[in-house]
Design a protein around this motif. Sequence first.
Motif, PDB file in Angstrom:
ATOM      1  N   PRO A  52       0.805  -1.213   0.000  1.00  0.00           N
ATOM      2  CA  PRO A  52       0.000   0.000   0.000  1.00  0.00           C
ATOM      3  C   PRO A  52       0.841   1.268   0.000  1.00  0.00           C
ATOM      4  O   PRO A  52       0.358   2.337  -0.354  1.00  0.00           O
ATOM      5  CB  PRO A  52      -0.820  -0.106   1.283  1.00  0.00           C
ATOM      6  CG  PRO A  52      -0.065  -1.029   2.150  1.00  0.00           C
ATOM      7  CD  PRO A  52       0.681  -1.947   1.240  1.00  0.00           C
ATOM      8  N   VAL A  53       2.145   1.171   0.397  1.00  0.00           N
ATOM      9  CA  VAL A  53       3.042   2.318   0.443  1.00  0.00           C
ATOM     10  C   VAL A  53       4.266   1.981  -0.395  1.00  0.00           C
ATOM     11  O   VAL A  53       4.779   0.869  -0.341  1.00  0.00           O
ATOM     12  CB  VAL A  53       3.456   2.626   1.896  1.00  0.00           C
ATOM     13  CG1 VAL A  53       4.369   3.827   1.961  1.00  0.00           C
ATOM     14  CG2 VAL A  53       2.240   2.846   2.771  1.00  0.00           C
ATOM     15  N   SER A  54       4.766   2.956  -1.138  1.00  0.00           N
ATOM     16  CA  SER A  54       5.927   2.688  -1.992  1.00  0.00           C
ATOM     17  C   SER A  54       7.192   2.543  -1.150  1.00  0.00           C
ATOM     18  O   SER A  54       7.276   3.012  -0.020  1.00  0.00           O
ATOM     19  CB  SER A  54       6.095   3.826  -3.002  1.00  0.00           C
ATOM     20  OG  SER A  54       6.512   5.001  -2.333  1.00  0.00           O
ATOM     21  N   MET A  55       8.193   1.898  -1.729  1.00  0.00           N
ATOM     22  CA  MET A  55       9.468   1.707  -1.040  1.00  0.00           C
ATOM     23  C   MET A  55      10.160   3.040  -0.779  1.00  0.00           C
ATOM     24  O   MET A  55      10.843   3.203   0.220  1.00  0.00           O
ATOM     25  CB  MET A  55      10.377   0.789  -1.864  1.00  0.00           C
ATOM     26  CG  MET A  55       9.927  -0.660  -1.886  1.00  0.00           C
ATOM     27  SD  MET A  55       9.884  -1.390  -0.242  1.00  0.00           S
ATOM     28  CE  MET A  55      11.602  -1.641   0.043  1.00  0.00           C
ATOM     29  N   LYS A  56       9.996   3.991  -1.670  1.00  0.00           N
ATOM     30  CA  LYS A  56      10.608   5.309  -1.481  1.00  0.00           C
ATOM     31  C   LYS A  56      10.035   5.986  -0.237  1.00  0.00           C
ATOM     32  O   LYS A  56      10.772   6.583   0.551  1.00  0.00           O
ATOM     33  CB  LYS A  56      10.357   6.164  -2.723  1.00  0.00           C
ATOM     34  CG  LYS A  56      11.031   7.494  -2.688  1.00  0.00           C
ATOM     35  CD  LYS A  56      10.795   8.263  -3.972  1.00  0.00           C
ATOM     36  CE  LYS A  56      11.451   9.622  -3.908  1.00  0.00           C
ATOM     37  NZ  LYS A  56      11.207  10.392  -5.121  1.00  0.00           N
ATOM     38  N   THR A  57       8.737   5.879  -0.050  1.00  0.00           N
ATOM     39  CA  THR A  57       8.108   6.467   1.130  1.00  0.00           C
ATOM     40  C   THR A  57       8.585   5.771   2.397  1.00  0.00           C
ATOM     41  O   THR A  57       8.886   6.424   3.397  1.00  0.00           O
ATOM     42  CB  THR A  57       6.577   6.369   1.023  1.00  0.00           C
ATOM     43  OG1 THR A  57       6.163   6.995  -0.192  1.00  0.00           O
ATOM     44  CG2 THR A  57       5.900   7.044   2.190  1.00  0.00           C
ATOM     45  N   LEU A  58       8.687   4.437   2.364  1.00  0.00           N
ATOM     46  CA  LEU A  58       9.182   3.704   3.530  1.00  0.00           C
ATOM     47  C   LEU A  58      10.628   4.072   3.847  1.00  0.00           C
ATOM     48  O   LEU A  58      10.998   4.201   5.015  1.00  0.00           O
ATOM     49  CB  LEU A  58       9.068   2.200   3.293  1.00  0.00           C
ATOM     50  CG  LEU A  58       7.645   1.625   3.290  1.00  0.00           C
ATOM     51  CD1 LEU A  58       7.685   0.156   2.914  1.00  0.00           C
ATOM     52  CD2 LEU A  58       6.997   1.815   4.639  1.00  0.00           C
ATOM     53  N   ARG A  59      11.446   4.243   2.826  1.00  0.00           N
ATOM     54  CA  ARG A  59      12.835   4.650   3.029  1.00  0.00           C
ATOM     55  C   ARG A  59      12.899   6.016   3.686  1.00  0.00           C
ATOM     56  O   ARG A  59      13.656   6.242   4.629  1.00  0.00           O
ATOM     57  CB  ARG A  59      13.582   4.659   1.703  1.00  0.00           C
ATOM     58  CG  ARG A  59      15.058   5.004   1.869  1.00  0.00           C
ATOM     59  CD  ARG A  59      15.718   5.352   0.576  1.00  0.00           C
ATOM     60  NE  ARG A  59      15.113   6.608   0.122  1.00  0.00           N
ATOM     61  CZ  ARG A  59      15.087   7.006  -1.131  1.00  0.00           C
ATOM     62  NH1 ARG A  59      15.594   6.256  -2.074  1.00  0.00           N
ATOM     63  NH2 ARG A  59      14.546   8.157  -1.456  1.00  0.00           N
ATOM     64  N   ASN A  60      12.083   6.954   3.195  1.00  0.00           N
ATOM     65  CA  ASN A  60      12.080   8.303   3.766  1.00  0.00           C
ATOM     66  C   ASN A  60      11.607   8.291   5.216  1.00  0.00           C
ATOM     67  O   ASN A  60      12.136   9.022   6.056  1.00  0.00           O
ATOM     68  CB  ASN A  60      11.215   9.233   2.925  1.00  0.00           C
ATOM     69  CG  ASN A  60      11.840   9.518   1.575  1.00  0.00           C
ATOM     70  OD1 ASN A  60      13.046   9.330   1.386  1.00  0.00           O
ATOM     71  ND2 ASN A  60      11.035   9.955   0.627  1.00  0.00           N
ATOM     72  N   ILE A  61      10.611   7.465   5.520  1.00  0.00           N
ATOM     73  CA  ILE A  61      10.141   7.350   6.901  1.00  0.00           C
ATOM     74  C   ILE A  61      11.250   6.803   7.790  1.00  0.00           C
ATOM     75  O   ILE A  61      11.449   7.285   8.913  1.00  0.00           O
ATOM     76  CB  ILE A  61       8.878   6.465   6.969  1.00  0.00           C
ATOM     77  CG1 ILE A  61       7.692   7.185   6.322  1.00  0.00           C
ATOM     78  CG2 ILE A  61       8.556   6.076   8.404  1.00  0.00           C
ATOM     79  CD1 ILE A  61       6.464   6.311   6.153  1.00  0.00           C
ATOM     80  N   ALA A  62      11.995   5.813   7.303  1.00  0.00           N
ATOM     81  CA  ALA A  62      13.092   5.238   8.081  1.00  0.00           C
ATOM     82  C   ALA A  62      14.207   6.257   8.309  1.00  0.00           C
ATOM     83  O   ALA A  62      14.767   6.342   9.407  1.00  0.00           O
ATOM     84  CB  ALA A  62      13.637   3.994   7.382  1.00  0.00           C
ATOM     85  N   ILE A  63      14.525   7.052   7.299  1.00  0.00           N
ATOM     86  CA  ILE A  63      15.578   8.058   7.440  1.00  0.00           C
ATOM     87  C   ILE A  63      15.166   9.124   8.447  1.00  0.00           C
ATOM     88  O   ILE A  63      15.941   9.487   9.335  1.00  0.00           O
ATOM     89  CB  ILE A  63      15.919   8.669   6.063  1.00  0.00           C
ATOM     90  CG1 ILE A  63      16.641   7.638   5.193  1.00  0.00           C
ATOM     91  CG2 ILE A  63      16.770   9.917   6.214  1.00  0.00           C
ATOM     92  CD1 ILE A  63      16.824   8.058   3.753  1.00  0.00           C
ATOM     93  N   VAL A  64      13.955   9.635   8.328  1.00  0.00           N
ATOM     94  CA  VAL A  64      13.474  10.654   9.260  1.00  0.00           C
ATOM     95  C   VAL A  64      13.401  10.074  10.674  1.00  0.00           C
ATOM     96  O   VAL A  64      13.788  10.730  11.648  1.00  0.00           O
ATOM     97  CB  VAL A  64      12.102  11.218   8.806  1.00  0.00           C
ATOM     98  CG1 VAL A  64      11.478  12.085   9.873  1.00  0.00           C
ATOM     99  CG2 VAL A  64      12.266  12.003   7.521  1.00  0.00           C
ATOM    100  N   GLY A  65      12.920   8.847  10.799  1.00  0.00           N
ATOM    101  CA  GLY A  65      12.859   8.205  12.110  1.00  0.00           C
ATOM    102  C   GLY A  65      14.238   8.041  12.730  1.00  0.00           C
ATOM    103  O   GLY A  65      14.412   8.220  13.937  1.00  0.00           O
ATOM    104  N   GLY A  66      15.229   7.709  11.909  1.00  0.00           N
ATOM    105  CA  GLY A  66      16.601   7.594  12.418  1.00  0.00           C
ATOM    106  C   GLY A  66      17.144   8.916  12.918  1.00  0.00           C
ATOM    107  O   GLY A  66      17.771   8.987  13.976  1.00  0.00           O
ATOM    108  N   PHE A  67      16.895   9.995  12.164  1.00  0.00           N
ATOM    109  CA  PHE A  67      17.349  11.311  12.609  1.00  0.00           C
ATOM    110  C   PHE A  67      16.656  11.743  13.886  1.00  0.00           C
ATOM    111  O   PHE A  67      17.270  12.328  14.780  1.00  0.00           O
ATOM    112  CB  PHE A  67      17.153  12.365  11.516  1.00  0.00           C
ATOM    113  CG  PHE A  67      18.215  12.329  10.459  1.00  0.00           C
ATOM    114  CD1 PHE A  67      19.552  12.507  10.775  1.00  0.00           C
ATOM    115  CD2 PHE A  67      17.887  12.118   9.141  1.00  0.00           C
ATOM    116  CE1 PHE A  67      20.538  12.478   9.813  1.00  0.00           C
ATOM    117  CE2 PHE A  67      18.862  12.084   8.153  1.00  0.00           C
ATOM    118  CZ  PHE A  67      20.185  12.264   8.493  1.00  0.00           C
TER     119      PHE A  67
END
Length: 192
Positions: free
Chosen positions: A56-71
């Motif tokens: 339901p969510v693209s890999m690009k969106t999941l990657r961005n969520i992971a990066i923001v969550g890491g920061f």
Amino acid sequence: MLRPLFTCKFAIIKRNQGRRFGVHIFSLDINFINALRELPPLLLKNTVNQKNLTMPVSMKTLRNIAIVGGFVALGGAGYFKVKIQNQFREAEYYKKSLTLLRNYAPIENSIGRPIRGSSIDLGDYDNNIVDGKNAKIAIPVTGPKGKGTLYCFASRPTVKDSWQIDQLDIETHKNHQRWTFYKLPQSNSPKT
């Protein structure tokens, strides 16, 4: 009609339209073959529908969520580390220890003046222990001539009382010698 020798009931969960589940209950007896004929054809085939495997969510969106969550996680960890360090610096035993070290004249030969306290190593569980009544901390100190570690042992009778410095040890990094330069006089020490 003959009675079956044994009867066993079992359930088969059927997937309807990819979302809902239905339950079919069958009796296992002599007419088992008839029960197999009643099985829905979906259970006999591969029940995974390839259309439902899309994300339901693209890999690009999941990657961005992971990066923001890491920061956010790293920023939060850094914030709390600084906050804990500031609480140590504002503690009464920390300030009293540095004041007593600055008034100790022989330290000028090995560390020099002015003497500043650095950040405490929060991972040093052997030397940095503080509870409500006792404190044992290792304060890194620096001066123009060198570095050292100030070991502070403090206590107080109750948590409402002020801290008393029981003992101060200094270790210089030049020669790795450690000595006690302050001990609380016995008449002022709290009774246990």
